[in-house]
Scaffold this active site. Sequence first.
Site, PDB file in Angstrom:
ATOM      1  N   ASP D  14       0.821  -1.215   0.000  1.00  0.00           N
ATOM      2  CA  ASP D  14       0.000   0.000   0.000  1.00  0.00           C
ATOM      3  C   ASP D  14       0.853   1.262   0.000  1.00  0.00           C
ATOM      4  O   ASP D  14       1.650   1.484   0.894  1.00  0.00           O
ATOM      5  CB  ASP D  14      -0.913  -0.030   1.227  1.00  0.00           C
ATOM      6  CG  ASP D  14      -1.983   1.040   1.199  1.00  0.00           C
ATOM      7  OD1 ASP D  14      -1.828   2.035   0.453  1.00  0.00           O
ATOM      8  OD2 ASP D  14      -2.981   0.872   1.925  1.00  0.00           O
ATOM      9  N   HIS D  16      -0.284   4.433   0.075  1.00  0.00           N
ATOM     10  CA  HIS D  16      -0.936   5.630   0.643  1.00  0.00           C
ATOM     11  C   HIS D  16      -0.219   6.123   1.889  1.00  0.00           C
ATOM     12  O   HIS D  16      -0.476   5.636   2.988  1.00  0.00           O
ATOM     13  CB  HIS D  16      -2.389   5.327   0.977  1.00  0.00           C
ATOM     14  CG  HIS D  16      -3.218   5.027  -0.208  1.00  0.00           C
ATOM     15  ND1 HIS D  16      -3.417   3.747  -0.665  1.00  0.00           N
ATOM     16  CD2 HIS D  16      -3.884   5.848  -1.058  1.00  0.00           C
ATOM     17  CE1 HIS D  16      -4.186   3.773  -1.734  1.00  0.00           C
ATOM     18  NE2 HIS D  16      -4.487   5.033  -2.004  1.00  0.00           N
TER      19      HIS D  16
HETATM   20  C1  B12 Z   1      -4.563  10.282  -2.506  1.00  0.00           C
HETATM   21  C2  B12 Z   1      -5.003   8.899  -2.904  1.00  0.00           C
HETATM   22  C3  B12 Z   1      -4.111   8.128  -3.665  1.00  0.00           C
HETATM   23  C4  B12 Z   1      -2.716   8.585  -4.013  1.00  0.00           C
HETATM   24  C5  B12 Z   1      -1.791   8.207  -2.852  1.00  0.00           C
HETATM   25  C6  B12 Z   1      -0.561   9.068  -2.810  1.00  0.00           C
HETATM   26  C7  B12 Z   1       0.366   8.592  -1.737  1.00  0.00           C
HETATM   27  N1  B12 Z   1       1.477   8.045  -2.119  1.00  0.00           N
HETATM   28  O1  B12 Z   1       0.012   8.644  -0.564  1.00  0.00           O
HETATM   29  C8  B12 Z   1      -2.462   7.779  -5.282  1.00  0.00           C
HETATM   30  C9  B12 Z   1      -2.963   8.542  -6.481  1.00  0.00           C
HETATM   31  C10 B12 Z   1      -1.015   7.378  -5.528  1.00  0.00           C
HETATM   32  C11 B12 Z   1      -3.360   6.578  -5.017  1.00  0.00           C
HETATM   33  C12 B12 Z   1      -3.148   5.358  -5.535  1.00  0.00           C
HETATM   34  C13 B12 Z   1      -3.999   4.295  -5.354  1.00  0.00           C
HETATM   35  N2  B12 Z   1      -5.189   4.301  -4.703  1.00  0.00           N
HETATM   36 CO1  B12 Z   1      -5.793   5.768  -3.676  1.00  0.00          CO
HETATM   37  N3  B12 Z   1      -6.650   7.175  -2.842  1.00  0.00           N
HETATM   38  C14 B12 Z   1      -6.270   8.381  -2.536  1.00  0.00           C
HETATM   39  C15 B12 Z   1      -7.442   9.152  -1.878  1.00  0.00           C
HETATM   40  C16 B12 Z   1      -8.119   9.972  -2.949  1.00  0.00           C
HETATM   41  C17 B12 Z   1      -7.058  10.030  -0.695  1.00  0.00           C
HETATM   42  C18 B12 Z   1      -6.188   9.352   0.345  1.00  0.00           C
HETATM   43  C19 B12 Z   1      -5.636  10.413   1.259  1.00  0.00           C
HETATM   44  O2  B12 Z   1      -4.495  10.823   1.124  1.00  0.00           O
HETATM   45  N4  B12 Z   1      -6.471  10.938   2.181  1.00  0.00           N
HETATM   46  C20 B12 Z   1      -6.077  12.010   3.063  1.00  0.00           C
HETATM   47  C21 B12 Z   1      -5.498  11.448   4.369  1.00  0.00           C
HETATM   48  C22 B12 Z   1      -5.152  12.578   5.304  1.00  0.00           C
HETATM   49  O3  B12 Z   1      -6.496  10.657   4.965  1.00  0.00           O
HETATM   50  P1  B12 Z   1      -6.331   9.067   5.112  1.00  0.00           P
HETATM   51  O4  B12 Z   1      -5.346   8.561   4.132  1.00  0.00           O
HETATM   52  O5  B12 Z   1      -7.685   8.462   5.098  1.00  0.00           O
HETATM   53  O6  B12 Z   1      -5.709   8.869   6.572  1.00  0.00           O
HETATM   54  C23 B12 Z   1      -6.400   9.410   7.693  1.00  0.00           C
HETATM   55  C24 B12 Z   1      -7.368   8.429   8.324  1.00  0.00           C
HETATM   56  O7  B12 Z   1      -7.668   7.338   7.482  1.00  0.00           O
HETATM   57  C25 B12 Z   1      -6.702   7.988   9.584  1.00  0.00           C
HETATM   58  N5  B12 Z   1      -5.829   6.821   9.521  1.00  0.00           N
HETATM   59  C26 B12 Z   1      -5.127   6.312   8.508  1.00  0.00           C
HETATM   60  N6  B12 Z   1      -4.416   5.244   8.935  1.00  0.00           N
HETATM   61  C27 B12 Z   1      -4.670   5.091  10.236  1.00  0.00           C
HETATM   62  C28 B12 Z   1      -4.225   4.170  11.180  1.00  0.00           C
HETATM   63  C29 B12 Z   1      -4.671   4.253  12.494  1.00  0.00           C
HETATM   64  C30 B12 Z   1      -4.209   3.271  13.493  1.00  0.00           C
HETATM   65  C31 B12 Z   1      -5.580   5.285  12.875  1.00  0.00           C
HETATM   66  C32 B12 Z   1      -6.049   5.370  14.257  1.00  0.00           C
HETATM   67  C33 B12 Z   1      -6.022   6.182  11.933  1.00  0.00           C
HETATM   68  C34 B12 Z   1      -5.566   6.097  10.635  1.00  0.00           C
HETATM   69  O8  B12 Z   1      -5.888   9.094   9.936  1.00  0.00           O
HETATM   70  C35 B12 Z   1      -5.367   9.708   8.731  1.00  0.00           C
HETATM   71  C36 B12 Z   1      -5.172  11.172   8.979  1.00  0.00           C
HETATM   72  O9  B12 Z   1      -6.433  11.796   9.247  1.00  0.00           O
HETATM   73  C37 B12 Z   1      -8.345   7.966  -1.404  1.00  0.00           C
HETATM   74  C38 B12 Z   1      -9.839   8.234  -1.381  1.00  0.00           C
HETATM   75  C39 B12 Z   1     -10.218   9.275  -0.363  1.00  0.00           C
HETATM   76  N7  B12 Z   1     -10.017   9.018   0.919  1.00  0.00           N
HETATM   77  O10 B12 Z   1     -10.662  10.326  -0.748  1.00  0.00           O
HETATM   78  C40 B12 Z   1      -8.023   6.897  -2.449  1.00  0.00           C
HETATM   79  C41 B12 Z   1      -8.133   5.436  -2.078  1.00  0.00           C
HETATM   80  C42 B12 Z   1      -7.608   5.224  -0.680  1.00  0.00           C
HETATM   81  N8  B12 Z   1      -7.263   4.788  -3.065  1.00  0.00           N
HETATM   82  C43 B12 Z   1      -7.702   3.639  -3.440  1.00  0.00           C
HETATM   83  C44 B12 Z   1      -7.053   2.770  -4.378  1.00  0.00           C
HETATM   84  C45 B12 Z   1      -7.763   1.488  -4.736  1.00  0.00           C
HETATM   85  C46 B12 Z   1      -5.829   3.119  -4.931  1.00  0.00           C
HETATM   86  C47 B12 Z   1      -5.033   2.307  -5.960  1.00  0.00           C
HETATM   87  C48 B12 Z   1      -4.990   0.831  -5.637  1.00  0.00           C
HETATM   88  C49 B12 Z   1      -5.449   2.557  -7.379  1.00  0.00           C
HETATM   89  C50 B12 Z   1      -6.753   2.029  -7.760  1.00  0.00           C
HETATM   90  N9  B12 Z   1      -6.906   0.703  -7.844  1.00  0.00           N
HETATM   91  O11 B12 Z   1      -7.624   2.802  -7.992  1.00  0.00           O
HETATM   92  C51 B12 Z   1      -3.659   2.960  -5.866  1.00  0.00           C
HETATM   93  C52 B12 Z   1      -2.764   2.338  -4.797  1.00  0.00           C
HETATM   94  C53 B12 Z   1      -1.681   1.519  -5.356  1.00  0.00           C
HETATM   95  C54 B12 Z   1      -0.916   0.915  -4.226  1.00  0.00           C
HETATM   96  N10 B12 Z   1       0.030   0.088  -4.495  1.00  0.00           N
HETATM   97  O12 B12 Z   1      -1.217   1.162  -3.068  1.00  0.00           O
HETATM   98  C55 B12 Z   1      -9.047   3.329  -2.840  1.00  0.00           C
HETATM   99  C56 B12 Z   1      -9.051   2.216  -1.789  1.00  0.00           C
HETATM  100  C57 B12 Z   1     -10.275   1.380  -2.055  1.00  0.00           C
HETATM  101  C58 B12 Z   1     -10.847   0.613  -0.928  1.00  0.00           C
HETATM  102  N11 B12 Z   1     -10.215   0.584   0.239  1.00  0.00           N
HETATM  103  O13 B12 Z   1     -11.897   0.035  -1.132  1.00  0.00           O
HETATM  104  C59 B12 Z   1      -9.511   4.721  -2.312  1.00  0.00           C
HETATM  105  C60 B12 Z   1     -10.375   4.679  -1.060  1.00  0.00           C
HETATM  106  C61 B12 Z   1     -10.253   5.393  -3.478  1.00  0.00           C
HETATM  107  C62 B12 Z   1     -11.441   4.567  -3.933  1.00  0.00           C
HETATM  108  N12 B12 Z   1     -12.619   4.806  -3.391  1.00  0.00           N
HETATM  109  O14 B12 Z   1     -11.281   3.709  -4.780  1.00  0.00           O
HETATM  110  N13 B12 Z   1      -4.372   6.899  -4.175  1.00  0.00           N
END
Ligand code: B12
Lengths: 493, 493, 144, 144
Positions: D14, D16
Amino acid sequence: MNDIASALAAPALTEAAIPAEIFHRMRAANLARWQTGAQVDFDASVAFHRALPPHKQLAVAMRRAHAERRCLTQPRGGVATLAMQKALMIALDREGLADIVPTTTDSYTRNEQFAAAQNGVNESERLERSLLNGFPIVNYGLAAGRELIEAIDKPAILLTGTAMPKLTAEIGFAAGYTGYLGSGIAYTTSYIKELSIEEGIRNYQYLDRLAALYAEHGVELHRRQPGFLTGTNIPPCIAIAICVLDCLLAAAQGVRHYGLELAQTLHLVQDAAAIAACETLAQEYLARKGYRDVFTPVTSLHWMGAWPQDEAQAATLVSYGGTLAAIGGAVSVTTKTTHEAHGIPTPLANAEGLRITRMAIYLARDIRLDGLPEYEREKDLIAREVRAIVDKVLEMGDGDVAVGTVRAFAAGVLDVPWSPNRHVKSRVMPARDAHGYLRIFDPGALPLPKDILEVHTDGLRARAAAQGVPYDRNLAIQSVYELSEPLARLMPN
Amino acid sequence: MNDIASALAAPALTEAAIPAEIFHRMRAANLARWQTGAQVDFDASVAFHRALPPHKQLAVAMRRAHAERRCLTQPRGGVATLAMQKALMIALDREGLADIVPTTTDSYTRNEQFAAAQNGVNESERLERSLLNGFPIVNYGLAAGRELIEAIDKPAILLTGTAMPKLTAEIGFAAGYTGYLGSGIAYTTSYIKELSIEEGIRNYQYLDRLAALYAEHGVELHRRQPGFLTGTNIPPCIAIAICVLDCLLAAAQGVRHYGLELAQTLHLVQDAAAIAACETLAQEYLARKGYRDVFTPVTSLHWMGAWPQDEAQAATLVSYGGTLAAIGGAVSVTTKTTHEAHGIPTPLANAEGLRITRMAIYLARDIRLDGLPEYEREKDLIAREVRAIVDKVLEMGDGDVAVGTVRAFAAGVLDVPWSPNRHVKSRVMPARDAHGYLRIFDPGALPLPKDILEVHTDGLRARAAAQGVPYDRNLAIQSVYELSEPLARLMPN
Amino acid sequence: MGARTLVTGVIGADTHIVGNRILSMALEEAGYRVIALGALTPATDFVKAAIETAADAILVSSLYGQGELDCRGFRDLCVEAGLDDILLYVGGNLVVGKQPWPEVERRFLEMGFDRAFPPGTRVEDALAALAADFDRRDGDPPPR
Amino acid sequence: MGARTLVTGVIGADTHIVGNRILSMALEEAGYRVIALGALTPATDFVKAAIETAADAILVSSLYGQGELDCRGFRDLCVEAGLDDILLYVGGNLVVGKQPWPEVERRFLEMGFDRAFPPGTRVEDALAALAADFDRRDGDPPPR
Ligand code: B12
Ligand code: B12
């Protein structure tokens, strides 16, 4: 495996095209890495492509859309099993009216963990739901790929976000996919932690050389560069600089059809300016390097940063994403859905996202911003920024794009925000300014002229002032969350 | 009843303000027409309004939004019973974040069929679902109205599409509604079949005189003109000409706060130009007539013509509707929902439409088109069209707006497409041109200069040519359906 | 046999004339004799017009949602007036809100309409239905 | 007692990193000692790091949907390594697709995580949970 491959390639990294017989040996070694590789028969593949009707060839579709100033729609989409993937692609074609149908590979395949991918397939079949985030095309092999191509009546593109595309590409092209998204700089900086920029570039030199080989045999494929990078508040100048460099690397391998992707900033003027500037600058540098016949259509991507949980707010990002692509004059738009913040969308939600976007394109089909003072200003700004970066990179490489790129990343002259890759400084910090433009808070070592940096800083200081918050790194972090915030916080009554 | 009222009014129609003591007698007669009329106590009403906090006064909210260049959101919403109406308004306030909360009256109330309205209430209570398309506020009376006003924390507006507003307005204002949508020309041409333009004007002279009376007592109310007319492909020049005339009639009665509504054409440039032109032209003619202190904020309305059945396509119209209002600089936007083609929306769908729109406004909040050549051209075109029509009307009335309007409709110099009213020629036929602009196919007797008509005809001929269809009335009928068509027909692959 | 006569109009306090007018124009172009009563037409006016013109069918439009109230007893009015088996159609947005069509259709058929048409019906569908029903009736023996 | 030590990282293949990095920064600012392993981290690396640093908790991020496969047996790995009752959190978009959270949460608790956090969790919530759990543990008698 990559070591062998690179050992077989020219000893020292250079942008130069891989010599034919070395490439021949590289292919043999590559295809030997997994059983399905043996299914690839280049001449049979060429024959298959030549037999494809024009409306199933992405290169043809992109050239037509570019000529007719139309904006094509394309979703993302991958699931674990062949049956599920087939149903998905048919739904996107028929229910979504997708102009381009995708196959997204899963993340194990992207990292060449084919055994893990197989386990994902088995578990998905056992639990009767997809446990993979994409389709493991290498495991399934050629016949399965052909079955998918035949199930739809549109051109198909492979979306494989990976720095290691060599097997996936061989099998995908052989199966009849006419488009392939990926590039050495963009994906190596965004999708992997340990792999060096050099290795990533070498891997995509292989892919581009392969596409060129098909072209030599009369099959024009649509190669495409994923300029969205980490998808997280990428300022246009960074995205475009890397688009240009990846494009020059591809051209050097003989590619003559190379799409460029830009993630939307969600600022109408900035996005339209970026789309226009991207194609102009690519052509400008191609010409400088003496390539006069490379087709470089621009694709606009729906917001790639964090999405709102509220599906109503998400629907707006989907719809506006179509508006931005159409007004910006993009040749195609890559769509998301109201499920984005939650998970991989159902086929229905995915098709709905396509229709929301398509309707938005229809409504804005004839709107352009040419002559709008703010738009013209922004285009000039972006052009000056990109030239400052790319010129420096070329200089550092003594004219060799590959060498210059590696040195530039080492120096931070090339930098990508929020990169997972150890070989990227990731010191540059973007943020959104008072008027919604994506600007640069901390440029790291980007070689941007002082007067330009002032434009960025002024807008960001204005935002801090307007919000009554200190002018510090939190602006950048706030900007990561901004568009995912609930409306009650984003725009209270 | 209207006969008595008009008998009591100045014998001959004129724009002049209704004299105080005549108006006093008119009010007495009006309030005697239905039992709840007796509940109205003007001084008590004034006291109630004065006690309202500023954030529940629409006049204040509109002035603030205008000053801060914000765009407020307002839905429509009416159901049969008090309990349902209260739940609806609370949902729109809390779930929808509506800046302005509406009460739409039902169509029996709009036509003063109060007995039928009562039957609708009873049946709705019996079947436990609303059988009315709005809230019968006259039947429920003052106390119920107050209960609704107290249930929300926003300003409330009455939406009563009717040519006979006199009882509804008296009770609504007394209950604490601070906004009232409706005007003599617009609603008489669009909501009724037999009533004459003269009667409609007289009825709204009563309402405007009443609003002025509140103002004399220190209560500024938000009066608003429904420029959308029949909602069906109304070209900006027709809408704005009637906005201006209704505005002059209201000003003559003493109104100094008068909002102007424009339905969206769904062409970004045409809508932005229309919104800008509307306020400029209203102020231009107000000044000509010597009114220098009338506040005329413009409200943009989501597409008022036929909607697509596909809720994905409808979501785009909702979202784009927010974009158009924001970029056009409207002070507020009136929203629709993904249910529009099907039926009155559920509170949830209504709130969702508000949030989709609100997010779109946030994204486009700072975008403006000033300086865009096409936009500046369109603004000038609209201004020339409106002046040609309004000047002719004023001339026909020998300077009296009321008289000129009646004569102009008789002559077809003023005309409204698709009007149900026998006193409107409805010969004018609009259609959408090759680039998505709403143009005039058949001007009827509209006094538009030849060179301007050519602009319209050229665009429409271009459309006919592009579609390979004859240049005839079917263009106008096609244009009624166009945006309700499924995407597969609207924009095939 | 001369052209069939049809009465059209929008029932009740309903101002929605656009679809009804386009429908009426299409029916005329299709060769029918059309008596168009326009918007805001009381149920009784439909019946009066049908008698005066010896109409073969009445096409009622209702868009504004209150048709469920306005259309009650419409067939009875016809019967009382001796129009026992005049063809009765109703179409538009017949009820308040988005409700499952089969249920809505049932309600209006129970009111005595021969056919009810869902929101967004196109004129072609209306024309086809009329043709089919008149053909059937031509086949039938004349009513007792 | 010195600052608590936390191991963070994104599990599996992953990429992300954004949320995990922001989370790690916030944890440091909150006074924790944070060992940030970054993106694409195998389960075994988490455990190794936890042992080497005598960590009090492991915070696993999984965004890409395959966490349901990557996280299986994570607690067992810890137990085998002698980290019997190290605090285990997991958060992100834990499964493929939009699935009802209670069910998803159950799956991960059954895998042995002490807490699972839904998509879009904010850092404040993570900090609050850690504080609460550590307070509770301080109260408890030390594990046998
Ligand atoms: C930006 C993004 C990307 C970027 C990532 C850049 C990078 N290197 O980080 C890029 C464009 C590269 C990308 C790629 C991919 N992505 Co992407 N991505 C996103 C997106 C739009 C935003 C993620 C993000 O940065 N959020 C902002 C941060 C601040 O929030 P967060 O990550 O959720 O983390 C917060 C909370 O989750 C929490 N949290 C996180 N971890 C933990 C752990 C603990 C213990 C706790 C308490 C809290 C916690 O705290 C964090 C801070 O607030 C999401 C969708 C969305 N959320 O809008 C999809 C998403 C995560 N991606 C997804 C996918 C599938 C992929 C890909 C596999 C491509 C694809 N098949 O479409 C690839 C990944 C390839 C790989 N090998 O991993 C899916 C996951 C699907 C699912 N789970 O069902 C999502 C949900 C989009 C979707 N709906 O399809 N992605
Ligand atoms: C334009 C419009 C208006 C215009 C009407 C202008 C005019 N004078 O005609 C204006 C702005 C004035 C208006 C006012 C109102 N409207 Co209005 N309006 C619409 C809208 C957007 C389009 C209607 C239209 O013209 N369609 C295009 C024509 C060509 O299609 P059509 O009317 O459906 O007719 C076709 C078919 O239905 C069919 N058909 C129609 N009748 C018949 C009969 C037979 C026998 C057959 C076979 C076929 C048939 O053939 C026609 C041609 O194809 C619809 C929503 C939508 N459909 O998008 C709402 C809508 C009809 N309006 C609605 C309402 C409630 C009102 C108001 C009461 C205000 C309010 N409360 O919001 C007032 C009415 C006041 C009154 N006294 O009637 C609701 C009805 C709700 C419901 N049924 O649950 C709708 C559905 C919007 C909504 N979702 O809330 N409206």
